[in-house]
Design an enzyme around this catalytic site. Structure first.
Site, mmCIF file in Angstrom:
data_model
loop_
_atom_site.group_PDB
_atom_site.id
_atom_site.type_symbol
_atom_site.label_atom_id
_atom_site.label_comp_id
_atom_site.label_asym_id
_atom_site.label_seq_id
_atom_site.Cartn_x
_atom_site.Cartn_y
_atom_site.Cartn_z
ATOM 1 C CG ASP A 1 65.599 12.691 69.748
ATOM 2 O OD1 ASP A 1 65.864 12.200 68.627
ATOM 3 O OD2 ASP A 1 64.550 12.432 70.376
ATOM 4 C CG HIS B 1 71.656 11.785 61.003
ATOM 5 N ND1 HIS B 1 71.078 11.844 62.248
ATOM 6 C CD2 HIS B 1 70.953 10.832 60.316
ATOM 7 C CE1 HIS B 1 70.073 10.969 62.316
ATOM 8 N NE2 HIS B 1 69.983 10.351 61.158
ATOM 9 C CG LEU C 1 85.184 18.675 77.182
ATOM 10 C CD1 LEU C 1 84.211 18.931 78.332
ATOM 11 C CD2 LEU C 1 84.604 19.229 75.877
HETATM 12 C C1 IPE Z 1 67.918 8.455 71.454
HETATM 13 O O1 IPE Z 1 67.155 8.978 70.432
HETATM 14 C C2 IPE Z 1 69.252 8.000 70.914
HETATM 15 C C3 IPE Z 1 70.141 9.046 70.440
HETATM 16 C C4 IPE Z 1 69.942 10.328 70.508
HETATM 17 C C5 IPE Z 1 71.378 8.582 69.882
HETATM 18 P P1 IPE Z 1 66.089 8.104 69.636
HETATM 19 O O2 IPE Z 1 65.504 8.995 68.602
HETATM 20 O O3 IPE Z 1 66.704 6.839 69.176
HETATM 21 O O4 IPE Z 1 65.027 7.750 70.779
HETATM 22 P P2 IPE Z 1 63.485 7.320 70.689
HETATM 23 O O5 IPE Z 1 63.410 6.176 69.722
HETATM 24 O O6 IPE Z 1 62.722 8.503 70.209
HETATM 25 O O7 IPE Z 1 63.119 6.961 72.103
HETATM 26 C C1 IPE Z 2 69.009 11.886 66.774
HETATM 27 O O1 IPE Z 2 68.107 12.333 65.836
HETATM 28 C C2 IPE Z 2 70.165 11.140 66.171
HETATM 29 C C3 IPE Z 2 70.127 9.682 66.382
HETATM 30 C C4 IPE Z 2 69.253 9.025 67.102
HETATM 31 C C5 IPE Z 2 71.175 8.914 65.737
HETATM 32 P P1 IPE Z 2 66.984 11.391 65.244
HETATM 33 O O2 IPE Z 2 67.528 10.719 64.040
HETATM 34 O O3 IPE Z 2 66.447 10.490 66.301
HETATM 35 O O4 IPE Z 2 65.886 12.440 64.811
HETATM 36 P P2 IPE Z 2 64.319 12.313 64.980
HETATM 37 O O5 IPE Z 2 64.046 11.981 66.417
HETATM 38 O O6 IPE Z 2 63.880 11.212 64.058
HETATM 39 O O7 IPE Z 2 63.788 13.643 64.595
HETATM 40 MG MG MG Z 3 64.935 10.618 67.636
#
Ligand code: IPE
Ligand code: IPE
Ligand code: MG
Length: 253
Positions: A28, A45, A139
């Site tokens: 995240d 990303h 792995l």
């Molecule tokens: C969880 O992250 C999903 C992934 C890392 C793929 P999100 O960014 O979607 O989660 P919330 O919305 O903050 O709970």
């Molecule tokens: C995690 O990073 C990747 C996915 C959920 C696909 P985020 O895109 O959720 O990044 P933040 O949480 O908005 O910073």
């Molecule tokens: Mg996120």
């Protein structure tokens, strides 16, 4: 950082570290990483994929057997369509560009999540990478893509009820093992550790059944900044945890 043609990675666990069999990662903070640098979320990303490559290498180097990464949740469809399609494109590109190196490193790939709603060409690609790496013995890289734990459990309940109605199983025989075997993660041990980056402290629908006794480790850095030092720090944190499973644990008191 390894290039496409990097040599095979030799396992070299650090001294005094406790190595988990299965590590789960909620990757995240890509968007916040990008925002802090004045870049577009999509750039976060892209950097996130590089972090994933690195963590695969750390897992090989330290002798982790299973790595499950949360890359797109069932709830991430709520994001703007262009971000969703960018993430889907990235997955495709990652698989295509990294497959040979993963094979060289003896990595077996498994993709968990709902196939329903995915384009047929993406499903074919997923099947292909799973088949091409099926005989690898190193792995196991489990990519949770279009994954949601509640959807997974719902699917499992539906198939068990269907089997019961068809007279194939006796409802009285259903136990925890039966349910575990009905999940996408059948044949994969429960995660020992679940890491979440970016400072958020929630599971966001990741491996809810399987994480019953996982050690949760929340780290402040955004996913693109998660490096080998962060990884080792997580292993050190894990080494200090006393896993009791409802019993009295190592101390016995
Ligand atoms: C969880 O992250 C999903 C992934 C890392 C793929 P999100 O960014 O979607 O989660 P919330 O919305 O903050 O709970
Ligand atoms: C995690 O990073 C990747 C996915 C959920 C696909 P985020 O895109 O959720 O990044 P933040 O949480 O908005 O910073
Ligand atoms: Mg996120």
């Amino acid at each position: 950082m390894a290039s496409e043609n990097a040599a095979k990675i030799d396992p070299a666990p650090g001294p005094g570290l406790r190595i988990p069999v299965h590590l789960g990662v909620i990757m995240d903070g890509n968007g916040r990483w990008a925002k802090a640098k004045g870049k577009r979320r999509t750039e976060g990303h892209v950097q996130g994929v590089q972090s994933l490559r690195n963590v695969v290498e750390y897992c090989i180097k330290f002798g982790v057997s299973y790595l499950t990464v949360f890359s797109f949740s069932s709830e991430n469809w709520a994001r703007p369509a262009d971000e969703v399609s960018f993430i889907f494109g990235l997955l495709r590109r990652f698989v295509v560009s990294d497959l040979q190196r993963l094979i060289r490193n003896n990595v077996r790939i498994k993709i968990i999540g709902a196939r329903k709603g995915l384009e047929p060409s993406l499903i074919r690609l997923i099947d292909e990478v799973e088949a091409k790496t099926a005989n690898n013995t190193g792995l196991v890289l489990v990519v949770a893509f279009n994954y949601g734990a509640r959807a997974e459990i719902t699917d499992a309940v539906r198939s068990l009820v269907a089997d019961a109605v068809a007279g194939k199983i006796d409802p009285a025989s259903i136990d925890e093992e039966t349910i575990s075997r009905a999940l996408y993660t059948r044949e994969i041990p429960d995660p020992d550790i679940i890491i979440r980056t970016s400072g958020e402290q929630r599971l966001s629908n990741f491996l809810l059944w399987q994480s019953a006794y996982s050690e949760l480790v929340f780290v402040p850095e955004n996913w693109p900044d998660f490096d080998e030092t962060s990884f080792v720090r997580v292993l050190e944190t894990y080494a200090m945890r006393d896993r009791r499973y409802g019993g009295l644990g190592a101390g016995g008191s």
